[in-house]
Write a protein that holds these residues in place. Structure first.
Motif, short mmCIF file in Angstrom:
data_model
loop_
_atom_site.label_atom_id
_atom_site.label_comp_id
_atom_site.label_asym_id
_atom_site.label_seq_id
_atom_site.Cartn_x
_atom_site.Cartn_y
_atom_site.Cartn_z
N LEU A 28 -8.97 19.61 -9.38
CA LEU A 28 -9.61 19.86 -10.63
C LEU A 28 -8.62 19.93 -11.77
CD1 LEU A 28 -12.06 22.95 -9.47
CD2 LEU A 28 -12.66 20.34 -9.78
N VAL A 29 -9.06 19.06 -12.64
CA VAL A 29 -8.02 19.26 -13.67
C VAL A 29 -8.63 19.66 -15.15
CG1 VAL A 29 -6.57 17.28 -12.76
CG2 VAL A 29 -8.38 16.64 -14.15
N ASP A 30 -10.08 19.59 -15.26
CA ASP A 30 -10.68 20.28 -16.37
C ASP A 30 -10.67 21.54 -16.54
OD1 ASP A 30 -12.45 20.77 -18.28
OD2 ASP A 30 -14.02 19.58 -17.63
N GLN A 31 -9.95 21.91 -17.78
CA GLN A 31 -9.44 23.28 -17.64
C GLN A 31 -10.75 24.22 -18.18
OE1 GLN A 31 -6.41 24.61 -17.24
NE2 GLN A 31 -7.42 26.33 -17.28
N ALA A 32 -11.74 23.60 -18.77
CA ALA A 32 -13.05 24.36 -18.70
C ALA A 32 -13.78 24.72 -17.52
CB ALA A 32 -13.84 23.77 -19.73
N VAL A 33 -13.64 23.69 -16.75
CA VAL A 33 -14.05 24.06 -15.31
C VAL A 33 -13.52 25.18 -14.65
CG1 VAL A 33 -14.40 22.94 -13.25
CG2 VAL A 33 -15.18 21.68 -15.18
N ASP A 35 -11.37 27.51 -15.84
CA ASP A 35 -11.51 28.75 -16.60
C ASP A 35 -13.07 29.61 -15.98
OD1 ASP A 35 -9.28 28.52 -17.65
OD2 ASP A 35 -10.16 27.81 -19.74
N ARG A 36 -14.02 28.98 -15.62
CA ARG A 36 -15.21 29.23 -15.38
C ARG A 36 -15.24 29.73 -13.65
NH1 ARG A 36 -17.45 24.84 -18.27
NH2 ARG A 36 -17.96 23.93 -16.43
#
Length: 131
Positions: A28-33, A35-36
């Motif tokens: 996973l590289v999407d920081q928003a994902v 962070d959740r």
């Protein structure tokens, strides 16, 4: 308890936190994902949530292990100097003062918090071991 995404966090030798989906192994590289994600356990010395665990003169390799309590409010770390330190969690500010500290005789490579202990109990245990 159901999880939409089961993940695993890995700390690398280059001090980067990497997060993977399980069992696919996809990073996973999407920081928003990231962070959740609500972590079931936390044993990493890396991340914005634990920036404060290093003292002013410590190197990244000095802190070997960390464990967040099941309640998610306490963090215990172990380091190369035999120090076992208790922090509030999260501790996102640099150079946070420890709530309590004890010294062991050797480097601390692994540590865990027992779920049955409250912060008050942990501090009592630390006090009795430091006498």
């Amino acid at each position: 308890c159901k999880f939409s995404v089961v993940t695993s966090k890995v700390s690398t030798g280059s001090y980067k936190r990497q997060v993977y989906e399980v069992p696919s192994g996809k990073q996973l590289v999407d920081q928003a994902v990231i962070d959740r994600i609500t972590w079931a356990t936390w044993t990493s010395v890396l991340g914005d949530e634990v920036i404060g665990i290093w003292s002013r003169h410590a190197e990244k390799a000095d802190v070997n292990c960390a464990c967040v309590s099941h309640s998610g409010i306490n963090l215990v770390t172990g380091d190369d100097f035999g120090m076992v330190k208790l922090f509030d969690f999260p501790c996102p500010e640099k150079f946070v003062r420890t709530c309590f500290c004890m010294v062991t005789t050797t480097s601390t490579a692994d540590i865990r918090i027992l779920s049955c202990f409250s912060r008050r109990h942990m501090m009592e245990i630390f006090s009795s071991l430091n006498m």
